[in-house]
Design an enzyme around this catalytic site. Sequence first.
Site, PDB file in Angstrom:
ATOM      1  N   GLY A   1     -22.177  36.262  71.148  1.00 44.16           N
ATOM      2  CA  GLY A   1     -20.892  35.895  71.771  1.00 44.16           C
ATOM      3  C   GLY A   1     -20.684  34.395  71.782  1.00 44.16           C
ATOM      4  O   GLY A   1     -20.232  33.831  72.779  1.00 44.16           O
TER       5      GLY A   1
ATOM      6  N   ILE B   1     -17.984  31.572  67.025  1.00 43.22           N
ATOM      7  CA  ILE B   1     -17.534  32.359  65.867  1.00 43.22           C
ATOM      8  C   ILE B   1     -17.369  33.826  66.271  1.00 43.22           C
ATOM      9  O   ILE B   1     -16.357  34.459  65.972  1.00 43.22           O
ATOM     10  CB  ILE B   1     -18.528  32.189  64.687  1.00 43.22           C
ATOM     11  CG1 ILE B   1     -18.451  30.745  64.168  1.00 43.22           C
ATOM     12  CG2 ILE B   1     -18.236  33.174  63.559  1.00 43.22           C
ATOM     13  CD1 ILE B   1     -19.453  30.395  63.091  1.00 43.22           C
TER      14      ILE B   1
ATOM     15  N   GLU C   1     -24.183  39.804  73.795  1.00 51.57           N
ATOM     16  CA  GLU C   1     -24.650  38.410  73.869  1.00 51.57           C
ATOM     17  C   GLU C   1     -25.998  38.345  74.608  1.00 51.57           C
ATOM     18  O   GLU C   1     -26.171  38.985  75.638  1.00 51.57           O
ATOM     19  CB  GLU C   1     -23.586  37.553  74.572  1.00 51.57           C
ATOM     20  CG  GLU C   1     -24.026  36.179  75.048  1.00 51.57           C
ATOM     21  CD  GLU C   1     -24.570  35.278  73.949  1.00 51.57           C
ATOM     22  OE1 GLU C   1     -23.994  35.248  72.845  1.00 51.57           O
ATOM     23  OE2 GLU C   1     -25.597  34.603  74.186  1.00 51.57           O
TER      24      GLU C   1
ATOM     25  N   HIS D   1       7.858  15.398  80.488  1.00 44.63           N
ATOM     26  CA  HIS D   1       8.128  16.619  81.260  1.00 44.63           C
ATOM     27  C   HIS D   1       9.201  17.433  80.554  1.00 44.63           C
ATOM     28  O   HIS D   1      10.189  16.866  80.097  1.00 44.63           O
ATOM     29  CB  HIS D   1       8.614  16.260  82.665  1.00 44.63           C
ATOM     30  CG  HIS D   1       9.013  17.462  83.462  1.00 44.63           C
ATOM     31  ND1 HIS D   1       8.088  18.310  84.011  1.00 44.63           N
ATOM     32  CD2 HIS D   1      10.243  17.982  83.762  1.00 44.63           C
ATOM     33  CE1 HIS D   1       8.714  19.297  84.645  1.00 44.63           C
ATOM     34  NE2 HIS D   1      10.022  19.123  84.504  1.00 44.63           N
TER      35      HIS D   1
HETATM   36  P1  FAD Z   1     -19.808  22.748  54.403  1.00 41.46           P
HETATM   37  O1  FAD Z   1     -18.398  22.857  54.801  1.00 41.46           O
HETATM   38  O2  FAD Z   1     -20.691  23.921  54.647  1.00 41.46           O
HETATM   39  O3  FAD Z   1     -19.849  22.350  52.890  1.00 41.46           O
HETATM   40  C1  FAD Z   1     -21.036  22.234  52.166  1.00 41.46           C
HETATM   41  C2  FAD Z   1     -20.760  22.409  50.693  1.00 41.46           C
HETATM   42  O4  FAD Z   1     -21.952  22.050  49.972  1.00 41.46           O
HETATM   43  C3  FAD Z   1     -20.469  23.848  50.306  1.00 41.46           C
HETATM   44  O5  FAD Z   1     -19.231  23.906  49.621  1.00 41.46           O
HETATM   45  C4  FAD Z   1     -21.621  24.260  49.400  1.00 41.46           C
HETATM   46  O6  FAD Z   1     -21.231  25.113  48.355  1.00 41.46           O
HETATM   47  C5  FAD Z   1     -22.090  22.898  48.843  1.00 41.46           C
HETATM   48  N1  FAD Z   1     -23.484  22.885  48.420  1.00 41.46           N
HETATM   49  C6  FAD Z   1     -24.571  23.304  49.118  1.00 41.46           C
HETATM   50  N2  FAD Z   1     -25.709  23.048  48.419  1.00 41.46           N
HETATM   51  C7  FAD Z   1     -25.325  22.457  47.254  1.00 41.46           C
HETATM   52  C8  FAD Z   1     -26.030  21.956  46.128  1.00 41.46           C
HETATM   53  N3  FAD Z   1     -27.366  21.956  46.065  1.00 41.46           N
HETATM   54  N4  FAD Z   1     -25.327  21.426  45.116  1.00 41.46           N
HETATM   55  C9  FAD Z   1     -23.957  21.393  45.165  1.00 41.46           C
HETATM   56  N5  FAD Z   1     -23.242  21.842  46.204  1.00 41.46           N
HETATM   57  C10 FAD Z   1     -23.911  22.359  47.242  1.00 41.46           C
HETATM   58  N6  FAD Z   1     -15.629  23.933  62.729  1.00 41.46           N
HETATM   59  C11 FAD Z   1     -14.639  23.330  63.404  1.00 41.46           C
HETATM   60  O7  FAD Z   1     -14.687  22.127  63.616  1.00 41.46           O
HETATM   61  N7  FAD Z   1     -13.552  24.041  63.854  1.00 41.46           N
HETATM   62  C12 FAD Z   1     -13.438  25.371  63.647  1.00 41.46           C
HETATM   63  O8  FAD Z   1     -12.461  25.985  64.058  1.00 41.46           O
HETATM   64  C13 FAD Z   1     -14.488  26.041  62.934  1.00 41.46           C
HETATM   65  N8  FAD Z   1     -14.416  27.365  62.692  1.00 41.46           N
HETATM   66  C14 FAD Z   1     -15.417  27.962  61.969  1.00 41.46           C
HETATM   67  C15 FAD Z   1     -15.331  29.320  61.720  1.00 41.46           C
HETATM   68  C16 FAD Z   1     -16.330  29.959  60.991  1.00 41.46           C
HETATM   69  C17 FAD Z   1     -16.230  31.440  60.726  1.00 41.46           C
HETATM   70  C18 FAD Z   1     -17.426  29.203  60.472  1.00 41.46           C
HETATM   71  C19 FAD Z   1     -18.493  29.869  59.657  1.00 41.46           C
HETATM   72  C20 FAD Z   1     -17.505  27.849  60.722  1.00 41.46           C
HETATM   73  C21 FAD Z   1     -16.520  27.222  61.471  1.00 41.46           C
HETATM   74  N9  FAD Z   1     -16.580  25.863  61.766  1.00 41.46           N
HETATM   75  C22 FAD Z   1     -15.581  25.260  62.474  1.00 41.46           C
HETATM   76  C23 FAD Z   1     -17.721  25.038  61.316  1.00 41.46           C
HETATM   77  C24 FAD Z   1     -17.350  24.241  60.059  1.00 41.46           C
HETATM   78  O9  FAD Z   1     -16.930  25.107  59.045  1.00 41.46           O
HETATM   79  C25 FAD Z   1     -18.548  23.424  59.598  1.00 41.46           C
HETATM   80  O10 FAD Z   1     -19.036  22.663  60.676  1.00 41.46           O
HETATM   81  C26 FAD Z   1     -18.177  22.491  58.458  1.00 41.46           C
HETATM   82  O11 FAD Z   1     -17.699  23.232  57.348  1.00 41.46           O
HETATM   83  C27 FAD Z   1     -19.374  21.643  58.028  1.00 41.46           C
HETATM   84  O12 FAD Z   1     -18.992  20.810  57.000  1.00 41.46           O
HETATM   85  P2  FAD Z   1     -20.046  20.243  55.951  1.00 41.46           P
HETATM   86  O13 FAD Z   1     -19.278  19.309  55.091  1.00 41.46           O
HETATM   87  O14 FAD Z   1     -21.236  19.753  56.652  1.00 41.46           O
HETATM   88  O15 FAD Z   1     -20.559  21.513  55.112  1.00 41.46           O
END
Ligand code: FAD
Length: 446
Positions: free
Chosen positions: A172, A175, A194, A432
Amino acid sequence: MFDIIIIGAGPGGYETAADAAAHGLTVAIVERDQMGGTCLNRGCIPTKALCRNAEVVNLMRESEVWGLKIVGEMAFDYAPVFERKEAVVKQLREGVEMLMGVPGITAIKGEATLKDANTVVVNGKEYQAKNIIIATGSAPRGLPIEGADLAMTSDDILAMETLPKSLCIVGGGVIGMEFAAVFSTFGVEVTVIEYCKEILPPFDKDVAKRLKTVLSKRGIKIITSAAVNGITKGDDGMTVTYELKGKPQSVTCESVLMSVGRQPVLPQGLDAVGITVSRRGIEVDDNMMTNVPGVYAIGDVNGRMMLAHAASAQGQRALHAILGKADDIKLDIVPSAVFTVPELAMVGLTEEQCEERGLDVTVKKAFFRSNGKAVAMNETDGLLKMIVDNTTRQIVGCHICGAHAADLIQEVVTAMNAGATVDLLAHSIHGHPTLSEVVLAAVKQF
Ligand code: FAD
């Protein structure tokens, strides 16, 4: 040789690439999957598209309030909802693809492996840079229980084109609760199990309880302090077994979603380069630099705060370090939100954390039911809790459950970032009628 190679094109990677190019640096960004990362393709954006549909369905359910008479039975069809979500994602992904094509940025498709502190290998070809930023994100974590592979991940549920009749959500957290709220609004019978005493463990207890009450009234079954220990598949569907107060219990449903957190995705080659990794993720200093000079790790992969805007802010910090530029981004003042109806949002410490740290604070509350705009919007279910330090009068934390909470929190984030006292907010004229007057109603009490 590039100035920077960025591995991963999520919000951490692509925003940092764009900023670096705007500063005149040459950047290569490597992505093995789709531009936009988890956030755009499997996270923030598709879920928020679904949340909007749920909001509209909720409004339609109270159609009489809005003077609408539904002739015949109101029917819900998931197919256009799914298509809309896909279209939203596609539109925004195309925007990122264009952004990654601007002068100064070279986009490389493939899986990146680190060779040394200046070299990355993609599809057998070596690329060199003065600095490397690892932004490889995270992936859903599982539970080490029997039948765990029978459950869907958040990636799977977003790819699902038809709705199950019933869904059991293990976990819970943010996500899990967003999916619970959305799918129950779409008519799915939802049970959430949860492990902790309360849903949404990092959020303020009062605020989380309030949301739990609202969602329970809407028909979501929420079971807390329960440890899931197995999933089996039978003729009736899936059975999730759990222990509650020492007694074995179970729930049967058509599908199961496992949402018990996320784990960092580590690129290959970290050992070869000698980069320190802990259970949480890649270890970094305050500038997001790893123990290897010139190699940085931003976003979910360092496990500090798994939020899209935290990833982008950390990318800015790393970029500023590379540019040798002073930077006053306060990485500990990060808002977070849950996009249920009503929304939750928070920044800073909770009341419980203040108690644990022995801080001398005062807590005041304001309620949406006393706010003119909330009444006009028929969104009276909500509360805002403001926590202020008694000595400095600075805001220590703010917690909101109510309509547009995720937008309302931003005013408080700005005040906290500026180190402003609560008086600054109290003396700022709030328009307001607006929901922001709920913030004013709270701060005027100090
Ligand atoms: P990511 O967005 O995960 O991007 C990493 C990228 O690296 C990926 O595209 C992957 O393919 C690539 N990659 C990995 N390894 C390699 C490699 N060796 N070579 C080349 N490419 C590679 N956050 C919020 O702030 N607000 C929200 O409302 C929210 N809702 C969410 C809902 C869900 C269902 C989920 C799962 C997450 C949510 N999040 C939210 C969290 C958010 O998505 C992440 O915190 C964010 O995407 C992290 O960004 P990042 O750039 O660190 O990595």
